[in-house]
Scaffold this motif. Structure first.
Motif, mmCIF file in Angstrom:
data_model
loop_
_atom_site.group_PDB
_atom_site.id
_atom_site.type_symbol
_atom_site.label_atom_id
_atom_site.label_comp_id
_atom_site.label_asym_id
_atom_site.label_seq_id
_atom_site.Cartn_x
_atom_site.Cartn_y
_atom_site.Cartn_z
ATOM 1 N N LEU A 59 46.689 5.922 49.073
ATOM 2 C CA LEU A 59 47.149 6.037 50.456
ATOM 3 C C LEU A 59 46.905 7.434 51.021
ATOM 4 O O LEU A 59 46.525 7.587 52.183
ATOM 5 C CB LEU A 59 48.634 5.678 50.541
ATOM 6 C CG LEU A 59 48.979 4.195 50.363
ATOM 7 C CD1 LEU A 59 50.492 4.005 50.311
ATOM 8 C CD2 LEU A 59 48.372 3.360 51.485
ATOM 9 N N VAL A 60 47.123 8.445 50.189
ATOM 10 C CA VAL A 60 46.881 9.826 50.635
ATOM 11 C C VAL A 60 45.383 10.047 50.868
ATOM 12 O O VAL A 60 44.971 10.557 51.917
ATOM 13 C CB VAL A 60 47.405 10.840 49.596
ATOM 14 C CG1 VAL A 60 46.944 12.253 49.950
ATOM 15 C CG2 VAL A 60 48.924 10.787 49.527
ATOM 16 N N ARG A 61 44.582 9.635 49.889
ATOM 17 C CA ARG A 61 43.129 9.843 49.978
ATOM 18 C C ARG A 61 42.533 9.145 51.195
ATOM 19 O O ARG A 61 41.836 9.774 52.000
ATOM 20 C CB ARG A 61 42.470 9.314 48.703
ATOM 21 C CG ARG A 61 40.951 9.343 48.736
ATOM 22 C CD ARG A 61 40.369 8.696 47.492
ATOM 23 N NE ARG A 61 38.933 8.662 47.552
ATOM 24 C CZ ARG A 61 38.155 8.094 46.612
ATOM 25 N NH1 ARG A 61 38.716 7.549 45.552
ATOM 26 N NH2 ARG A 61 36.846 8.090 46.742
ATOM 27 N N TYR A 62 42.813 7.860 51.326
ATOM 28 C CA TYR A 62 42.214 7.110 52.429
ATOM 29 C C TYR A 62 42.942 7.346 53.745
ATOM 30 O O TYR A 62 42.354 7.196 54.823
ATOM 31 C CB TYR A 62 42.162 5.623 52.077
ATOM 32 C CG TYR A 62 41.191 5.331 50.961
ATOM 33 C CD1 TYR A 62 39.825 5.547 51.137
ATOM 34 C CD2 TYR A 62 41.634 4.888 49.719
ATOM 35 C CE1 TYR A 62 38.926 5.318 50.103
ATOM 36 C CE2 TYR A 62 40.737 4.650 48.687
ATOM 37 C CZ TYR A 62 39.389 4.860 48.879
ATOM 38 O OH TYR A 62 38.504 4.640 47.861
ATOM 39 N N GLY A 63 44.201 7.714 53.673
ATOM 40 C CA GLY A 63 44.927 8.050 54.884
ATOM 41 C C GLY A 63 44.326 9.266 55.565
ATOM 42 O O GLY A 63 44.169 9.311 56.795
ATOM 43 N N LEU A 64 43.971 10.274 54.760
ATOM 44 C CA LEU A 64 43.318 11.478 55.302
ATOM 45 C C LEU A 64 41.962 11.131 55.920
ATOM 46 O O LEU A 64 41.627 11.591 57.017
ATOM 47 C CB LEU A 64 43.136 12.520 54.191
ATOM 48 C CG LEU A 64 44.407 13.197 53.675
ATOM 49 C CD1 LEU A 64 44.112 14.001 52.409
ATOM 50 C CD2 LEU A 64 44.997 14.116 54.746
ATOM 51 N N LEU A 65 41.201 10.304 55.199
ATOM 52 C CA LEU A 65 39.867 9.933 55.688
ATOM 53 C C LEU A 65 39.954 9.153 56.994
ATOM 54 O O LEU A 65 39.254 9.461 57.975
ATOM 55 C CB LEU A 65 39.146 9.095 54.632
ATOM 56 C CG LEU A 65 37.770 8.539 55.048
ATOM 57 C CD1 LEU A 65 36.814 9.680 55.368
ATOM 58 C CD2 LEU A 65 37.208 7.641 53.960
ATOM 59 N N LEU A 66 40.825 8.141 57.038
ATOM 60 C CA LEU A 66 40.933 7.315 58.237
ATOM 61 C C LEU A 66 41.586 8.080 59.386
ATOM 62 O O LEU A 66 41.338 7.773 60.563
ATOM 63 C CB LEU A 66 41.710 6.035 57.911
ATOM 64 C CG LEU A 66 41.000 5.108 56.904
ATOM 65 C CD1 LEU A 66 41.837 3.863 56.647
ATOM 66 C CD2 LEU A 66 39.611 4.719 57.408
ATOM 67 N N GLY A 67 42.399 9.072 59.050
ATOM 68 C CA GLY A 67 42.959 9.935 60.091
ATOM 69 C C GLY A 67 41.855 10.723 60.771
ATOM 70 O O GLY A 67 41.829 10.860 62.005
ATOM 71 N N PHE A 68 40.920 11.247 59.974
ATOM 72 C CA PHE A 68 39.768 11.963 60.518
ATOM 73 C C PHE A 68 38.931 11.044 61.400
ATOM 74 O O PHE A 68 38.491 11.426 62.488
ATOM 75 C CB PHE A 68 38.907 12.519 59.371
ATOM 76 C CG PHE A 68 37.563 13.014 59.802
ATOM 77 C CD1 PHE A 68 37.420 14.242 60.418
ATOM 78 C CD2 PHE A 68 36.425 12.232 59.600
ATOM 79 C CE1 PHE A 68 36.171 14.696 60.837
ATOM 80 C CE2 PHE A 68 35.177 12.676 60.015
ATOM 81 C CZ PHE A 68 35.055 13.909 60.628
ATOM 82 N N VAL A 69 38.729 9.821 60.929
ATOM 83 C CA VAL A 69 37.947 8.849 61.700
ATOM 84 C C VAL A 69 38.627 8.540 63.026
ATOM 85 O O VAL A 69 37.978 8.453 64.074
ATOM 86 C CB VAL A 69 37.751 7.548 60.886
ATOM 87 C CG1 VAL A 69 37.138 6.451 61.755
ATOM 88 C CG2 VAL A 69 36.873 7.816 59.668
ATOM 89 N N ALA A 70 39.940 8.399 62.994
ATOM 90 C CA ALA A 70 40.686 8.030 64.199
ATOM 91 C C ALA A 70 40.546 9.059 65.319
ATOM 92 O O ALA A 70 40.481 8.696 66.502
ATOM 93 C CB ALA A 70 42.161 7.830 63.857
ATOM 94 N N VAL A 71 40.483 10.340 64.956
ATOM 95 C CA VAL A 71 40.406 11.381 65.994
ATOM 96 C C VAL A 71 38.972 11.739 66.365
ATOM 97 O O VAL A 71 38.747 12.564 67.254
ATOM 98 C CB VAL A 71 41.167 12.665 65.556
ATOM 99 C CG1 VAL A 71 42.638 12.375 65.384
ATOM 100 C CG2 VAL A 71 40.562 13.247 64.282
#
Length: 200
Positions: free
Chosen positions: A66-78
């Protein structure tokens, strides 16, 4: 593979008349999210950390994912207005889906063990179940078609032949990184050729 995609993007960008200075001026928001995701993903590759993390069990594996992909998808979202970033996001989402469906661990086909040359330490750890974020496929593996099962023959930087086992998500992420770097370098020759073809 991510590093390889980034290097290929740099080479193509330079050959196409791109500017390394443009790349350093990255118009990307919250780049630390992407960097953080990459750093977190590399932690289990350090042997003593991999062994320590393995004791966290399934809850720890799920939190790690969750931490690993949460960071990645957070970057994608912005930064989702770029097609290349959207491709990275699609790959990350697929990897997160199969990982969470299997208790926080990305399944790897059994043939990957011992398949790389030279032998890497993580192969031994994976076989003994001592890597937190990976597990071998079995009859109970969910969404097996999304796991690390696609064999990609390759040569490392010392010209040693190795075999990567990638998932569909990994390939999408690599393609997205490649396209993103090329686009950020704003290759003049490529743009000129596109304009010429459009005008013709």
């Amino acid at each position: 593979m991510l590093f390889d995609a980034a290097v290929c993007g740099l080479l193509v960008g330079i050959l196409a008349g791109g500017s390394f200075k443009r790349l350093l001026e990255m118009p990307l928001r919250h780049l630390w999210l992407l960097v953080g995701s990459v750093l977190v993903s590399q932690l289990p590759r350090i042997t003593f950390i991999a062994v320590a993390l393995s004791h966290l069990g399934t809850p720890g594996a799920v939190c790690f994912a969750l931490v690993r992909y949460g960071l990645l998808l957070g970057f994608v979202a912005v930064n989702c207005r770029r097609v290349s970033v959207d491709i990275i996001g699609a790959g990350g989402a697929l990897n997160m889906l199969v990982t969470l469906a299997n208790g926080g661990r990305m399944p790897v086909v059994a043939s990957a063990i011992g398949g790389s040359s030279p032998q890497y330490a993580e192969n031994v750890l994976l076989k003994s179940g001592q890597i937190l974020n990976y597990t071998l496929t079995n009859a109970h593996t969910r969404l097996a078609f999304l796991c690390d099962r696609l064999e990609i023959p390759f040569y490392d930087w010392l010209l040693r032949r190795v075999r990567y086992y990638l998932s569909i998500g990994d390939i999408l992420i690599a393609v997205g990184v490649f396209l993103l770097i090329v686009a950020l370098m704003e290759p003049k020759r490529l743009k000129k050729r596109i304009r010429t073809k459009s005008g013709g």
